[in-house]
Scaffold this motif. Structure first.
Motif, short mmCIF file in Angstrom:
data_model
loop_
_atom_site.label_atom_id
_atom_site.label_comp_id
_atom_site.label_asym_id
_atom_site.label_seq_id
_atom_site.Cartn_x
_atom_site.Cartn_y
_atom_site.Cartn_z
N ALA A 14 0.82 -1.21 0.00
CA ALA A 14 0.00 0.00 0.00
C ALA A 14 0.85 1.25 0.00
CB ALA A 14 -0.93 -0.01 1.21
N ILE A 15 1.94 1.25 0.78
CA ILE A 15 2.82 2.43 0.83
C ILE A 15 3.49 2.64 -0.52
CG2 ILE A 15 4.95 3.34 1.84
CD1 ILE A 15 4.07 2.10 4.48
N ALA A 16 3.91 1.53 -1.15
CA ALA A 16 4.54 1.66 -2.47
C ALA A 16 3.58 2.26 -3.47
CB ALA A 16 4.99 0.27 -2.96
N ALA A 17 2.32 1.91 -3.33
CA ALA A 17 1.31 2.45 -4.26
C ALA A 17 1.10 3.94 -4.06
CB ALA A 17 -0.01 1.71 -4.07
N PRO A 20 3.53 8.44 -6.44
CA PRO A 20 3.18 8.55 -7.86
C PRO A 20 4.40 8.41 -8.76
CG PRO A 20 3.18 10.71 -6.82
CD PRO A 20 3.37 9.72 -5.72
N CYS A 21 4.18 7.90 -9.96
CA CYS A 21 5.28 7.76 -10.92
C CYS A 21 5.80 9.14 -11.30
CB CYS A 21 4.79 7.03 -12.18
SG CYS A 21 4.22 5.36 -11.85
N ALA A 22 7.09 9.25 -11.34
CA ALA A 22 7.71 10.55 -11.60
C ALA A 22 7.36 11.06 -12.99
CB ALA A 22 9.23 10.43 -11.45
N LYS A 27 -3.63 13.68 -13.35
CA LYS A 27 -4.12 14.12 -12.04
C LYS A 27 -5.26 13.20 -11.62
CE LYS A 27 -4.63 17.15 -8.61
NZ LYS A 27 -3.59 17.44 -7.61
N ILE A 28 -5.06 12.50 -10.51
CA ILE A 28 -6.10 11.62 -9.97
C ILE A 28 -6.98 12.46 -9.06
CG2 ILE A 28 -6.57 9.45 -8.78
CD1 ILE A 28 -4.85 9.25 -11.33
N GLY A 29 -8.30 12.37 -9.27
CA GLY A 29 -9.21 13.21 -8.48
C GLY A 29 -10.34 12.41 -7.85
N LEU A 70 -4.29 2.62 -8.89
CA LEU A 70 -4.62 3.98 -9.29
C LEU A 70 -3.71 4.99 -8.58
CD1 LEU A 70 -6.60 5.47 -11.13
CD2 LEU A 70 -8.21 5.59 -9.21
N GLN A 71 -3.25 4.64 -7.40
CA GLN A 71 -2.33 5.53 -6.66
C GLN A 71 -1.08 5.81 -7.48
OE1 GLN A 71 -2.75 6.96 -3.70
NE2 GLN A 71 -3.86 5.62 -2.27
N ASN A 72 -0.64 4.83 -8.26
CA ASN A 72 0.61 4.95 -9.03
C ASN A 72 0.42 5.56 -10.40
OD1 ASN A 72 2.82 4.14 -7.52
ND2 ASN A 72 2.41 1.97 -7.83
#
Length: 330
Positions: A14-17, A20-22, A27-29, A70-72
């Motif tokens: 979960a933390i890895a997720a 965000p990818c550099a 933009k996740i909303g 989706l976090q990533n």
């Protein structure tokens, strides 16, 4: 060591997720979170209709991974990230519940540990309550009432139960079910009264999560009372709560209706009323009787008890013929 590895792995994933990818510019909303919540509502609806099915468990677990992935996929505010963790925890808790309902307890324990880790990352009190409350139910079905009570106490001590009496009501009702399997018969009326009183104090216009709105009401309170009194061996009171539950169940609660009807049959049979008990058991629809693991098990136990109570009787023969029809291809 195995438990620690599972929990640590879930937290690490979960933390890895969360990072965000550099190279990503998306933009996740909250609209993305909203789409996940719509899928969660569909999972809840499937659960109430079918319940305990492995495909519901697998779908919910896959959607939990989707929420984490989706976090990533881009950048997001802390609010959005917390909401994504809450969504992942919600899906994982539904996978847990489907496994509990299907009596796949080892799988349920794995889902529980992952859900607990995700819920902590989300900071969402409502989903924490759901997971710990489900943990109490899991341990109760596993025959571990001490662990069930401890887990349910965690849920009941969350501050959301002080903010919203509806959560307090559910916590008390599940405490009642645990008291039933512990044969604490004297405690049951008081606990039922406390759960009902808390429900009556709950505001009708407060925001509540879809999983709570979909099932928690007076009918389900009676359903848990039915479970408690049946486990404690008070058959007449169990029958009373069964009738109260069935009279007020909402139409979409098909799984709950099958469970309550099966329990009612047991309560009637335990009182020696084989005619009513057999008629009640036959009212369980064939799909639930053959496809829902918990219902199937209760009806198998009913058949064994009926044959032991009235061997060779008209009702025993009728039940044998009725269940044979379930196994006959259409």
């Amino acid at each position: 060591m195995h438990r620690r590895t599972l929990v640590t792995g879930a937290v690490s994933t979960a933390i890895a997720a969360a990072a965000p990818c550099a190279a990503s510019t998306r933009k996740i909303g909250m609209s993305d979170v909203g789409r996940l919540q719509q899928k969660f509502t569909a999972v809840i609806a499937s659960d109430h209709k079918h319940g305990g099915q492995r495909d519901i468990e697998q779908r919910a677990a896959t959607l939990a991974d989707t929420a984490l992935n989706l976090q990533n996929s881009g950048t997001a505010t802390q609010r959005v990230r917390s909401s994504l963790y809450a969504s992942a925890a919600s899906f994982r808790s539904s996978a847990m519940w489907a496994a509990i309902d299907g009596r796949r307890f080892k799988d349920a324990l794995i889902h529980m540990r992952e859900a607990q880790a995700l819920a902590e990352l989300s900071g969402d009190q409502a989903i924490k309550f759901r997971i710990w409350s489900h943990a109490g139910t899991l341990y109760r079905h596993m025959g571990r009432p001490t662990d069930a009570r401890a887990a349910n106490d965690v849920a009941r001590n969350l501050h959301i139960t002080r903010r919203d009496p509806m959560f307090a009501s559910l916590g008390m009702a599940r405490q009642m079910a645990i008291q039933g399997v512990s044969h604490e018969l004297r405690s049951l009326p008081r606990t039922f009264g406390q759960a009902r009183e808390a429900m009556s104090r709950a505001s009708t216009d407060a925001y509540r999560p879809v999983w709570l709105l979909a099932f928690w009401d007076e009918a389900e309170l009676h359903s848990l009372a039915l479970s408690a009194y049946l486990a404690a061996g008070d058959w007449p009171t169990a029958e009373y709560h069964a009738h109260q539950c069935l009279a007020s169940l909402r139409p979409h609660m098909q799984r709950s209706r099958a469970i309550a009807t099966s329990r009612l049959a047991h309560a009637q049979l335990a009182q020696g009323d084989t005619d009513a008990a057999t008629h009640t058991a036959m009212a369980v629809n064939a799909e639930a009787a053959t496809q829902h693991p918990r219902v199937s098990r209760m009806l198998q136990e009913f058949g064994a008890a009926l044959r032991a109570t009235a061997p060779g009787s008209r009702n025993a023969r009728a039940w044998t013929e009725h269940t044979a029809a379930w196994r006959t291809p259409a």
